[in-house]
Scaffold this motif. Structure first.
Motif, mmCIF file in Angstrom:
data_model
loop_
_atom_site.group_PDB
_atom_site.id
_atom_site.type_symbol
_atom_site.label_atom_id
_atom_site.label_comp_id
_atom_site.label_asym_id
_atom_site.label_seq_id
_atom_site.Cartn_x
_atom_site.Cartn_y
_atom_site.Cartn_z
ATOM 1 N N VAL A 12 39.253 46.232 32.713
ATOM 2 C CA VAL A 12 40.099 44.993 32.385
ATOM 3 C C VAL A 12 41.149 44.797 33.165
ATOM 4 N N THR A 13 41.868 45.859 33.688
ATOM 5 C CA THR A 13 43.002 45.769 34.806
ATOM 6 C C THR A 13 42.446 45.177 35.840
ATOM 7 N N LEU A 14 41.341 45.346 36.468
ATOM 8 C CA LEU A 14 40.900 44.836 37.665
ATOM 9 C C LEU A 14 40.678 43.593 37.443
ATOM 10 N N ILE A 15 39.766 42.902 36.388
ATOM 11 C CA ILE A 15 39.086 41.761 36.411
ATOM 12 C C ILE A 15 40.721 40.904 36.194
ATOM 13 N N THR A 16 41.355 41.168 35.351
ATOM 14 C CA THR A 16 42.694 40.402 35.113
ATOM 15 C C THR A 16 43.492 40.041 36.285
ATOM 16 N N PHE A 17 43.480 41.529 37.352
ATOM 17 C CA PHE A 17 44.347 41.084 38.550
ATOM 18 C C PHE A 17 43.834 40.058 39.591
ATOM 19 N N LEU A 18 42.328 40.371 39.425
ATOM 20 C CA LEU A 18 41.677 39.357 40.424
ATOM 21 C C LEU A 18 41.734 37.784 39.852
ATOM 22 N N SER A 19 41.653 37.827 38.411
ATOM 23 C CA SER A 19 41.598 36.519 37.813
ATOM 24 C C SER A 19 43.184 35.644 38.152
ATOM 25 N N ARG A 20 44.242 36.485 38.285
ATOM 26 C CA ARG A 20 45.493 35.932 38.628
ATOM 27 C C ARG A 20 45.672 35.779 40.143
ATOM 28 N N ASN A 21 44.563 35.940 40.977
ATOM 29 C CA ASN A 21 44.908 35.911 42.125
ATOM 30 C C ASN A 21 43.535 35.196 42.688
ATOM 31 N N PRO A 22 43.166 33.800 42.168
ATOM 32 C CA PRO A 22 42.088 33.126 42.285
ATOM 33 C C PRO A 22 42.080 32.764 43.842
ATOM 34 N N GLY A 23 40.746 32.742 44.539
ATOM 35 C CA GLY A 23 40.573 32.485 46.038
ATOM 36 C C GLY A 23 40.907 33.475 46.761
ATOM 37 N N SER A 59 30.411 41.572 53.130
ATOM 38 C CA SER A 59 29.824 42.361 54.174
ATOM 39 C C SER A 59 30.539 42.649 55.400
ATOM 40 N N THR A 60 31.225 41.645 55.819
ATOM 41 C CA THR A 60 31.927 41.581 57.004
ATOM 42 C C THR A 60 33.251 42.289 56.969
ATOM 43 N N ASP A 61 34.055 42.175 55.887
ATOM 44 C CA ASP A 61 35.318 42.824 56.073
ATOM 45 C C ASP A 61 35.525 43.595 54.776
ATOM 46 N N LYS A 62 34.442 44.052 53.901
ATOM 47 C CA LYS A 62 34.218 44.894 52.923
ATOM 48 C C LYS A 62 35.431 44.596 51.725
ATOM 49 N N SER A 63 35.688 43.245 51.545
ATOM 50 C CA SER A 63 36.421 42.757 50.467
ATOM 51 C C SER A 63 35.987 42.560 49.347
ATOM 52 N N TYR A 64 36.696 42.389 48.298
ATOM 53 C CA TYR A 64 35.765 42.176 46.799
ATOM 54 C C TYR A 64 36.847 40.980 46.169
ATOM 55 N N ARG A 65 36.116 40.119 45.187
ATOM 56 C CA ARG A 65 36.496 38.877 44.816
ATOM 57 C C ARG A 65 35.597 38.662 43.237
ATOM 58 N N LEU A 66 36.099 37.922 42.680
ATOM 59 C CA LEU A 66 35.382 37.807 41.465
ATOM 60 C C LEU A 66 33.657 37.020 41.655
#
Length: 316
Positions: A12-23, A59-66
């Motif tokens: 929940v903490t992870l999804i909430t954090f990513l939703s507060r940083n869209p894009g 796959s390039t920078d190995k970053s994650y988003r929603l």
């Protein structure tokens, strides 16, 4: 009391954090640091959520988003709010064009007010209402347009969220304001304190991610903002025009619950006392039209509930 589930809390903490940083996308190390997790735990969670489609991994920078799977989850959870939101968009555009003010639609999610749609620029850049996804706690005096039509128990629970800071005198002032709002159909508030308080509240949210600490910090801000008893305007006569500037009206679902609110704020040159009622009625008209379109109904005030302690009801 049920025992906490650490894995669920972290998700929940992870999804909430990513939703507060869209894009934005975040790497493993940055997420682990931001969320105060060890890398092994964070990595295992990220892999599982990526496999489920809740996250996407570059796959390039190995970053994650929603990820796209959350769209279906959001649609399923939205219910009447989603339908009301879709119908509100043309109304928001017309209201913005008509009054030159920012028009926004918001809802309640958990203990927070969340902005869903915005037309026009925010009166406070970076503040509440500057973009969809902005949120603040549903704590007095905020969210009155959602709470005013609730049952007595919900109203009292909301009023006590700043206890013991709110004494009986202040509680009675809020109860009187709520009665007036229910009769009038819309909320009027002072824009200056609103903008300042919400900007500070959002700063607290941006800088802290521990729920308890954030909540306490925001409550202190709102308590300070509440020092002026006229934040919620009951009688606009004699109020300086430049201090008025926030008007809200609720949209009701089929159960009579306020599922959405429409708000106008940041009026060019302020909002004069004589213009408040025409503006409020116009906003109320839009909210009532959306209520009708989604098959909603306005709650029946007659005998619905009585705020405690029992006040003088001669003017109710």
């Amino acid at each position: 009391m049920a025992r906490p589930a650490p894995g669920v809390e972290r998700t929940v903490t992870l999804i909430t954090f990513l939703s507060r940083n869209p894009g934005r996308a975040f790497g493993l190390s940055e997420l682990a640091r931001q969320l105060d997790m060890n890398k092994a735990t964070a990595h295992a969670m990220l892999v599982t959520l990526t496999d489920a489609g809740w996250l996407l991994r570059d796959s390039t920078d190995k970053s994650y988003r929603l990820g796209p799977a959350l769209v279906a989850v959001g649609d399923a959870a939205a219910g009447p709010e989603r339908q009301a939101l879709d119908l509100s968009r043309p109304h928001l555009r017309r209201l913005h064009d008509e009054f030159g003010a920012q028009a926004m639609a918001s809802t309640v999610a958990g203990g927070d007010i969340v902005v869903l749609a915005v037309e026009g620029d925010s009166p406070e850049p970076g503040g509440f209402g500057s973009r969809p996804g902005s949120r603040v706690p549903l704590t007095p005096p905020l969210g009155t347009a959602f709470i005013a039509w609730s049952d007595a128990e919900s109203v009292e629970r909301w009023l006590r969220r700043l206890s013991p800071r709110l004494d009986d005198h202040r509680l009675d002032l809020y109860r009187d304001a709520i009665r007036t709002i229910r009769r009038r159909g819309y909320t009027v508030a002072l824009d200056e304190e609103h903008r300042q308080g919400l900007a500070q509240a959002l700063n607290a949210f941006a800088e802290n991610y521990g729920d308890s600490d954030v909540r306490q910090a925001v409550e202190r801000v709102l308590a300070a903002m509440d020092a002026k008893e006229d934040y919620l305007v009951v009688d606009v006569d004699g109020i300086e025009s430049h201090r008025l500037g926030l008007v809200s009206a609720p949209v009701f679902d089929s159960t009579g619950r306020a599922c959405l609110t429409l708000t106008l704020s940041g009026f060019p040159g302020g909002l004069s006392a004589k213009d408040v009622d025409p503006c409020g009625r116009r906003l109320l008209q839009a909210a009532m039209e959306i209520t009708r379109q989604i098959g909603g109904r306005s709650p029946d005030d007659a005998g619905a509930w009585r705020l405690t302690p029992t006040p003088d009801t001669s003017d109710a």
